[in-house]
Design a protein around this motif. Structure first.
Motif, mmCIF file in Angstrom:
data_model
loop_
_atom_site.group_PDB
_atom_site.id
_atom_site.type_symbol
_atom_site.label_atom_id
_atom_site.label_comp_id
_atom_site.label_asym_id
_atom_site.label_seq_id
_atom_site.Cartn_x
_atom_site.Cartn_y
_atom_site.Cartn_z
ATOM 1 N N GLN A 9 0.991 -1.150 -0.142
ATOM 2 C CA GLN A 9 -0.184 -0.189 -0.001
ATOM 3 C C GLN A 9 0.580 1.128 0.598
ATOM 4 O O GLN A 9 0.623 2.325 -0.223
ATOM 5 N N LYS A 10 1.716 1.131 0.884
ATOM 6 C CA LYS A 10 2.546 2.380 1.252
ATOM 7 C C LYS A 10 3.694 2.418 -0.536
ATOM 8 O O LYS A 10 3.242 3.473 -1.070
ATOM 9 N N ALA A 11 3.641 1.457 -1.165
ATOM 10 C CA ALA A 11 4.508 1.639 -2.383
ATOM 11 C C ALA A 11 3.453 2.359 -3.370
ATOM 12 O O ALA A 11 4.200 3.176 -4.483
ATOM 13 N N GLN A 12 2.886 1.560 -3.324
ATOM 14 C CA GLN A 12 1.046 1.866 -4.709
ATOM 15 C C GLN A 12 1.004 3.669 -4.066
ATOM 16 O O GLN A 12 0.853 4.061 -4.876
ATOM 17 N N GLY A 13 1.008 3.721 -2.789
ATOM 18 C CA GLY A 13 1.056 5.380 -2.605
ATOM 19 C C GLY A 13 2.315 6.029 -2.974
ATOM 20 O O GLY A 13 1.241 7.021 -3.892
ATOM 21 N N LEU A 14 3.177 6.205 -3.792
ATOM 22 C CA LEU A 14 3.925 6.580 -4.040
ATOM 23 C C LEU A 14 3.691 6.476 -5.309
ATOM 24 O O LEU A 14 4.615 7.720 -6.475
ATOM 25 N N ASP A 15 3.694 5.479 -6.080
ATOM 26 C CA ASP A 15 3.324 5.695 -7.703
ATOM 27 C C ASP A 15 1.838 5.222 -7.998
ATOM 28 O O ASP A 15 1.916 3.801 -8.279
ATOM 29 N N PRO A 16 0.651 5.148 -7.620
ATOM 30 C CA PRO A 16 -0.629 5.391 -8.201
ATOM 31 C C PRO A 16 -0.966 5.255 -9.209
ATOM 32 O O PRO A 16 -1.633 4.337 -9.750
ATOM 33 N N SER A 17 0.067 5.268 -10.298
ATOM 34 C CA SER A 17 -0.262 4.493 -11.654
ATOM 35 C C SER A 17 0.616 3.149 -11.903
ATOM 36 O O SER A 17 0.417 3.398 -13.121
#
Length: 232
Positions: A9-17
């Motif tokens: 979730q943290k990684a996805q928040g940094l790169d939501p695309s």
């Protein structure tokens, strides 16, 4: 897998695309028992990559695991519209149709799989199992029995709301998995074929006159409430 969810979730928040990160997050959520969150993550991934048939297959599997067989069927068919020869999509569709009891349609899709993977032992075994189940269903129907599914809840208000949602089109099996008590919840509430005359009187009264697809009024069992659907 539960421990991997916060990191993803943290990684996805940094790169939501990044749809791959969303897919990985969804897979971890599904493995951690977070079915609805996984479905939401797959849907977000598909917003970024709507023509990815493999993402559709993954979403269909998550929907099926969450009990939304109707949604899973639609998603698997969407994958096949994009990639008609994609074997995992058709395998998923066969599994969903079988689970939903739509056995003739499952066999139709299985025929296509057989042409793609001739003489595959797993497919041959699946055909035998589905045909045996279909033949059993036909025998039961010929004997005058009806097939029912049920949702057992603890109060009238919940039963009334569940019946309303079922009549408005919400998948009954999904409602059973989310609300019903007892071991049948995991089977989408499926009771199987029963003789109506052998049911307790208040339940038999609610079931008589139901056509296939109809949902009963809530039935007071004394301390619990039952909503029944005639599936066949």
């Amino acid at each position: 897998l539960a421990e991997a969810v916060p990191a993803l979730q943290k990684a996805q928040g940094l790169d939501p695309s990044d749809p791959q990160l969303l897919s990985a997050l969804a897979s971890a959520q599904l493995g951690a028992g977070q079915g609805r969150a996984a479905i939401a993550s797959y849907r977000r991934a598909l917003q970024l990559r709507p023509r990815d048939p493999e993402l559709h297959v993954e979403l269909a599997a998550a929907q099926a695991a969450d009990g939304d067989l109707h949604g899973a069927e639609e998603t698997a068919r969407a994958a096949l519209r994009i990639a008609p020869e994609l074997v995992p999509a058709r395998v998923q569709l066969v599994a969903v149709l079988r689970e939903a009891g739509n056995l003739d349609a499952a066999l139709t899709e299985l025929t296509t799989l057989e042409s793609q993977l001739p003489n595959h032992p797993d497919i041959a075994g699946e055909r035998a199992a589905i045909e045996a189940r279909r033949d059993s269903h036909r025998e039961q129907k010929a004997s005058g029995k009806v097939r029912l599914a049920r949702i057992l809840v603890g109060d009238e208000a919940t039963a009334t709301q569940v019946a309303k949602e079922a009549r408005s089109g919400t998948d009954f099996a999904l409602l059973a998995r989310r609300h019903s008590k007892g071991p049948l919840a995991g089977k989408g509430g499926d009771i199987g074929y029963v003789n109506v005359d052998e049911l307790r009187p208040e339940l038999a009264s609610a079931v008589r006159g139901l056509k296939a697809g109809d949902v009963s009024v809530p039935v007071d069992l004394g301390g619990s409430w039952l909503v029944v659907k005639r599936t066949e």
